[in-house]
Design an enzyme around this catalytic site. Structure first.
Site, PDB file in Angstrom:
ATOM      1  N   ASP A 181      13.048   6.249   1.796  1.00  0.00           N
ATOM      2  CA  ASP A 181      11.991   7.221   2.084  1.00  0.00           C
ATOM      3  C   ASP A 181      10.778   6.494   2.637  1.00  0.00           C
ATOM      4  O   ASP A 181      10.214   5.627   1.972  1.00  0.00           O
ATOM      5  CB  ASP A 181      11.623   7.970   0.794  1.00  0.00           C
ATOM      6  CG  ASP A 181      10.467   8.942   0.995  1.00  0.00           C
ATOM      7  OD1 ASP A 181      10.114   9.231   2.154  1.00  0.00           O
ATOM      8  OD2 ASP A 181       9.919   9.415  -0.019  1.00  0.00           O
ATOM      9  N   ASP A 219       7.155  15.935  -1.899  1.00  0.00           N
ATOM     10  CA  ASP A 219       6.376  14.874  -2.537  1.00  0.00           C
ATOM     11  C   ASP A 219       5.310  15.487  -3.424  1.00  0.00           C
ATOM     12  O   ASP A 219       4.249  15.905  -2.951  1.00  0.00           O
ATOM     13  CB  ASP A 219       5.717  13.992  -1.469  1.00  0.00           C
ATOM     14  CG  ASP A 219       6.732  13.165  -0.702  1.00  0.00           C
ATOM     15  OD1 ASP A 219       7.351  12.288  -1.323  1.00  0.00           O
ATOM     16  OD2 ASP A 219       6.900  13.405   0.505  1.00  0.00           O
TER      17      ASP A 219
END
Length: 231
Positions: free
Chosen positions: A187, A43
């Site tokens: 996610d 991320d």
């Protein structure tokens, strides 16, 4: 465990390393790969789309030579670059009542989004396109044929510790009903306890962070995540 019918695309598990021991990042990444994770999910947050800061391209570049060699990748070392649709949208609010702060997402800048897709491909990476919980799924339909994967966020991006949002599953089902062979990723809060919902809706790419990273037996977690896809 509850079993679901397999989907056309193969199931893949991506270990999100955001909550790993960052002082031992390459060791943690290799531990996840050894446990059976199909790829790693990093991320990248730069304080703009979300207020948080994580790691950036230099970290990816340093990790690449310490990890097993995969498919062709861009200069920084990534195999796939997934970006969010929302920065290419006009975002307003509902404008009244108790829901006046609720965002309204629309009017996609199609040319700018398509240019971003082209730029990623020119850098020899697969392309993913993500949407946040407040974004209508139909906004990604015009881009599906141009990308490799659609990401449906099951938490609000940028903040850890959130619970899995099962009300995002209709978005996944809408995509799967239209695109039988598309890689559809979920996610946020994905665990063995809710993965059957993801499978039933049609997701085949599962990002799992805390459930994998914090487990004393991550290989068992990967096996449990994939087990619901077996006939």
């Amino acid at each position: 465990p509850q079993q679901c019918q397999p989907h056309s695309p193969p199931v893949k598990v991506a270990a999100s390393i955001l909550n790993s021991d960052l002082a031992e990042l390459h060791s943690e990444c290799n531990r996840m790969i050894s446990a059976g994770s199909d790829f790693l999910h990093l991320d990248v947050m730069d304080g703009h789309f979300v207020p948080n800061l994580t790691f950036g391209h230099p970290v990816v570049q340093c990790l690449r030579p310490k990890l097993p060699v995969g498919a062709a990748h861009g200069q920084c070392g990534a195999n796939q670059y997934t970006f969010h649709l929302e920065p290419f949208c006009q975002i307003g609010s509902t404008g009244g009542g108790s829901d006046s702060s609720s965002p309204v997402v629309g009017n996609v800048d199609t040319e700018a989004c398509s240019e971003c897709i082209r730029h990623i491909r020119e850098n020899r990476m697969r392309v993913g396109l993500g949407i946040s919980p407040d974004t209508p799924v139909h906004l990604v339909f015009p881009f599906v044929e141009s990308v490799d994967q659609i990401l449906v966020m099951t938490v609000h991006p940028g903040f850890g510790g959130q619970s899995f949002m099962s009300d995002m599953m209709p978005k996944v089902k809408s995509l799967r009903d239209r695109y039988a062979t598309l890689d559809i990723e979920v996610d946020g809060g994905v665990t063995p306890d809710n993965v059957a919902q993801c499978a039933s809706a049609g997701a085949n790419v599962l990002v799992s962070g805390t459930a994998l990273i914090k487990s004393p037996d991550p290989a068992a977690v990967v096996a449990r995540l994939k087990s619901v896809y077996k006939s």
